[in-house]
Scaffold this motif. Structure first.
Motif, PDB file in Angstrom:
ATOM      1  N   SER A  27      -0.560  -4.975  -1.212  1.00 36.03           N
ATOM      2  CA  SER A  27      -0.323  -3.707  -2.169  1.00 36.03           C
ATOM      3  C   SER A  27       1.367  -3.836  -2.328  1.00 36.03           C
ATOM      4  O   SER A  27       1.870  -4.190  -1.389  1.00 36.03           O
ATOM      5  N   GLN A 297      -6.835   0.380  -8.874  1.00 35.76           N
ATOM      6  CA  GLN A 297      -5.743  -0.389  -8.114  1.00 35.76           C
ATOM      7  C   GLN A 297      -4.335   0.363  -8.308  1.00 35.76           C
ATOM      8  O   GLN A 297      -3.497  -0.242  -7.633  1.00 35.76           O
ATOM      9  N   ARG A 330      -2.452  -2.184  -5.846  1.00 35.94           N
ATOM     10  CA  ARG A 330      -3.173  -2.831  -4.934  1.00 35.94           C
ATOM     11  C   ARG A 330      -3.669  -4.244  -5.543  1.00 35.94           C
ATOM     12  O   ARG A 330      -4.313  -4.126  -6.577  1.00 35.94           O
TER      13      ARG A 330
END
Length: 331
Positions: A27, A297, A330
């Protein structure tokens, strides 16, 4: 150079584990901050139960240097391994502070960590944190005739160990210890400091969407000046750190993190001519962060910090306010 070597060591150790189930996670984050005091920004940002709250105390003559925009990039690379002994997560987290108007204050740090869970209730966490060549400002060089000033820099090496124990469905206790060294540039080598820290942290998982915490840490720092043949300065200290806060889910995809802490630095110098003799510092700091989960994400963040620092020998209180907006992704 040393950051690259540490990175290669960790990556090599992870690659050697071939007989276990492994999972990778990567990430990245980036936050743009406005700060009203470049000299206090890093000390405020890194202060917290899980941070480095006892960064070198700044003299009031080195604060109040003006505002700036600061970009804070960071990456987190982790790998989990499951074996018969439990689950271990290795991670490395490089981070930086990049100043737009005052690039001499730019700095970098790295955290390397191993978290091993023996079972769902018991874990141990080991971490190394390093911050090389951090600028603290311009200070008077002791014993120099005539009086001269020079830029003061410090390199921090800190080792953490933390035991984490789930007591029940709602309660968790963590016991954290630290040892470290702060090494200054040659002109200020008399301030080289060795320190150790210990303290309990208590967490209450009130519900699925609310967690509260409180913690205390005691730290003892010993300056090399106390051993000098002709001592003029001893920056040894006792540091008390109290913190409390919460993490809560306000609504789906929106979370808030709040914490408040109080610090007390007592200098223990007994030297008659030492300006730190009999002095202490009080620090009050509050931090708030909103996190909005944009997608599975990607998350957006809004952060606000406010710190007040006052030394009893000076008739002033230094303030530091940091406001930032950022993104976490991420991969």
């Amino acid at each position: 150079m040393w950051l690259r070597a540490l990175f290669l060591i960790v990556m090599f150790s992870l690659a050697e584990t071939t007989q276990a189930l492994a999972e990778w996670s990567v990430s990245g984050s980036g936050t743009i901050f406005y700060t009203d005091d470049v000299a206090l920004f890093s000390a405020t940002r890194r202060s917290g139960l899980d941070g480095d709250p006892s960064q070198p105390v700044l003299d009031v003559t080195r604060t109040g240097l003006g505002s700036d925009m600061v970009f804070e990039p960071g990456f987190l690379v982790s790998k989990s391994i499951t074996t018969g002994l439990g689950r271990t997560v290795f991670s490395i987290k490089p981070q930086g502070f990049i100043f737009a108007v005052n690039p001499e204050w730019n700095q970098a740090s790295v955290a390397i960590e191993a978290l091993h869970a023996f079972n769902p209730n018991t874990a141990i966490r080991l971490r190394y944190f390093g911050a090389p060549d951090q600028l603290l400002g311009t200070s008077e060089v002791s014993r120099a005739e005539p009086e001269v000033e020079a830029r003061e820099r410090v390199t921090s090496h800190v080792g953490y160990i933390r035991l984490e124990q789930r007591l029940s469905e709602h309660w968790e206790i963590r016991l954290q210890g630290r040892v470290g060294k702060r090494l200054y540039n040659d002109a200020f080598a008399r301030r080289n400091t060795t320190f150790w820290t210990i303290g309990p942290h208590l967490y209450w998982h009130a519900s699925e969407h609310l967690r509260l915490f409180a913690g205390y840490q005691y730290e003892r720092g010993m300056g090399s000046g106390r051993h000098a043949i002709e001592p003029e300065e001893d920056n040894s200290y006792v540091h008390h750190f109290f913190a409390a806060g919460l993490d809560a889910e306000l609504m789906p995809h929106l979370e808030v993190e709040l914490d408040f802490h109080y610090e007390r630095n007592n200098w223990t110098s007994g030297l008659p001519d030492d300006e730190r003799n009999g002095q202490h510092e009080n620090i009050y700091q509050g931090t708030g962060r909103l996190l909005y989960q944009l997608t599975d994400q990607t998350a957006l963040t809004l952060s606000v910090q406010r710190a007040n620092r006052g030394v009893n020998a000076f008739q002033r209180v230094d303030h530091n306010t940091n406001v930032g907006v950022g993104v976490i992704h991420r991969f």
